[in-house]
Enzyme design. Structure first.
Site, mmCIF file in Angstrom:
data_model
loop_
_atom_site.group_PDB
_atom_site.id
_atom_site.type_symbol
_atom_site.label_atom_id
_atom_site.label_comp_id
_atom_site.label_asym_id
_atom_site.label_seq_id
_atom_site.Cartn_x
_atom_site.Cartn_y
_atom_site.Cartn_z
ATOM 1 N N ASN A 9 4.436 -4.075 3.605
ATOM 2 C CA ASN A 9 4.959 -2.713 3.504
ATOM 3 C C ASN A 9 5.745 -2.431 4.776
ATOM 4 O OD1 ASN A 9 5.491 -0.004 3.110
ATOM 5 N ND2 ASN A 9 3.395 0.671 3.519
ATOM 6 N N TRP A 10 7.064 -2.487 4.671
ATOM 7 C CA TRP A 10 7.914 -2.337 5.847
ATOM 8 C C TRP A 10 7.994 -0.900 6.345
ATOM 9 C CZ3 TRP A 10 12.861 -5.739 4.642
ATOM 10 C CH2 TRP A 10 12.460 -7.071 4.498
ATOM 11 N N HIS A 94 0.230 5.602 -1.298
ATOM 12 C CA HIS A 94 -0.071 5.187 0.077
ATOM 13 C C HIS A 94 -0.590 6.392 0.864
ATOM 14 C CE1 HIS A 94 0.472 3.742 4.191
ATOM 15 N NE2 HIS A 94 0.448 2.527 3.690
ATOM 16 N N GLU A 96 -0.016 7.514 3.685
ATOM 17 C CA GLU A 96 1.001 8.319 4.366
ATOM 18 C C GLU A 96 1.672 9.271 3.394
ATOM 19 O OE1 GLU A 96 1.717 4.661 7.471
ATOM 20 O OE2 GLU A 96 3.233 5.082 5.943
ATOM 21 N N GLY A 172 -2.919 1.527 11.514
ATOM 22 C CA GLY A 172 -2.125 1.846 12.703
ATOM 23 C C GLY A 172 -2.952 2.273 13.897
ATOM 24 N N GLY A 233 0.977 -4.045 6.945
ATOM 25 C CA GLY A 233 1.919 -3.124 7.562
ATOM 26 C C GLY A 233 2.708 -3.775 8.672
ATOM 27 N N GLY A 234 2.322 -3.491 9.910
ATOM 28 C CA GLY A 234 3.071 -3.955 11.075
ATOM 29 C C GLY A 234 3.323 -5.445 11.109
#
Length: 250
Positions: A9-10, A94, A96, A172, A233-234
């Site tokens: 997931n960019w 998601h 977010e 995160g 993610g990252g």
């Protein structure tokens, strides 16, 4: 037998050139090996037409989509439009989107229905906050998210869904759910699927872990009995890290 999946997931990252280079690096590397998992990347929608190609190793998906087919929804992109430009999958729910954009279970249900109607593979996210985890009701909260937005689907439609469990308190933050914590929730989700549908459906549903997974902890997380891959993610923004996670299944 359920599929093993590693999905990136960019989020809202990378320039177009950076996105093209990253996608190329991953495709070239995967093309040299016989991979034992499916690989997806959920990328910024503005790059979809530039990165979607036939016969590439990575399946390209969108990070979001709107349920209505058309209308006065300035700034939104419909599931129909995503399908028309060749997107194969879409990320729905998601944390977010839930937290920053206040997306409700009802809206997510509409998005799921719209995506399924457009034959997009749905990656549905669920998870609890730190406060919910500490309350002790975290399992019930996650299952309620699934019940409200997913479990209305007919069996043949539910079989097109991948579930991603993402403990919000571990996204995160550098904090990662322990393998036992993650696997416990995956087992709970699988039991809920079995209750809503059948044990056979539950055993064939891929459930991914999505909370600060990186090369250093991928093996201990992704080889748990009920964890079928990762929503990354990252680490998905670096081809070496992403490929290292993928190699867990090689």
């Amino acid at each position: 037998m359920r599929k093993k999946i590693v999905a990136g997931n960019w989020k809202m990252n990378l320039s177009l050139d950076e996105a093209k280079n990253l996608n190329e690096e991953i495709n070239v590397a995967l093309g040299k090996n016989e991979n034992k998992c499916d690989v997806y990347n959920f990328i910024p929608s503005i790059y979809l037409t530039s990165l979607i190609e036939k016969d590439q190793e990575v399946v390209i998906g969108a990070q979001n989509g709107y349920p209505d087919k058309n209308g006065a929804f300035t700034g939104e992109i419909s599931m129909n439009q995503l399908a028309e430009i060749g997107a194969n999958a879409v990320l729905i729910g998601h944390s977010e989107r839930r937290q920053l954009f206040n997306e409700s279970d009802d809206l997510l249900k509409r998005k799921v229905d719209s995506a399924i109607g457009e034959e997009l593979k749905v990656f549905f996210c669920c998870g609890e906050t730190l406060e919910q985890r500490e309350s002790g009701n975290y399992k019930e909260i996650v299952i309620e998210q699934l019940s409200n937005s997913l479990f209305h689907l007919a069996i043949n439609d539910f079989e097109k869904v991948v579930i991603a469990y993402e403990p919000i308190w571990a996204i995160g933050t550098g904090v990662t759910a322990s393998p036992d914590q993650a696997n416990e929730m995956h087992k709970g989700i699988r039991e809920a699927i079995a209750h809503a549908y059948s044990q056979e459906i539950a055993e064939n549903t891929s459930i991914l872990y999505g909370g600060s997974c990186k090369p250093s902890n991928a093996n201990e997380l992704l080889t748990q009995t009920d964890i079928d891959g990762g929503l990354i993610g990252g680490a998905s923004l670096n081809s070496r890290d992403f490929l290292a996670i993928i190699s867990t299944y090689n």
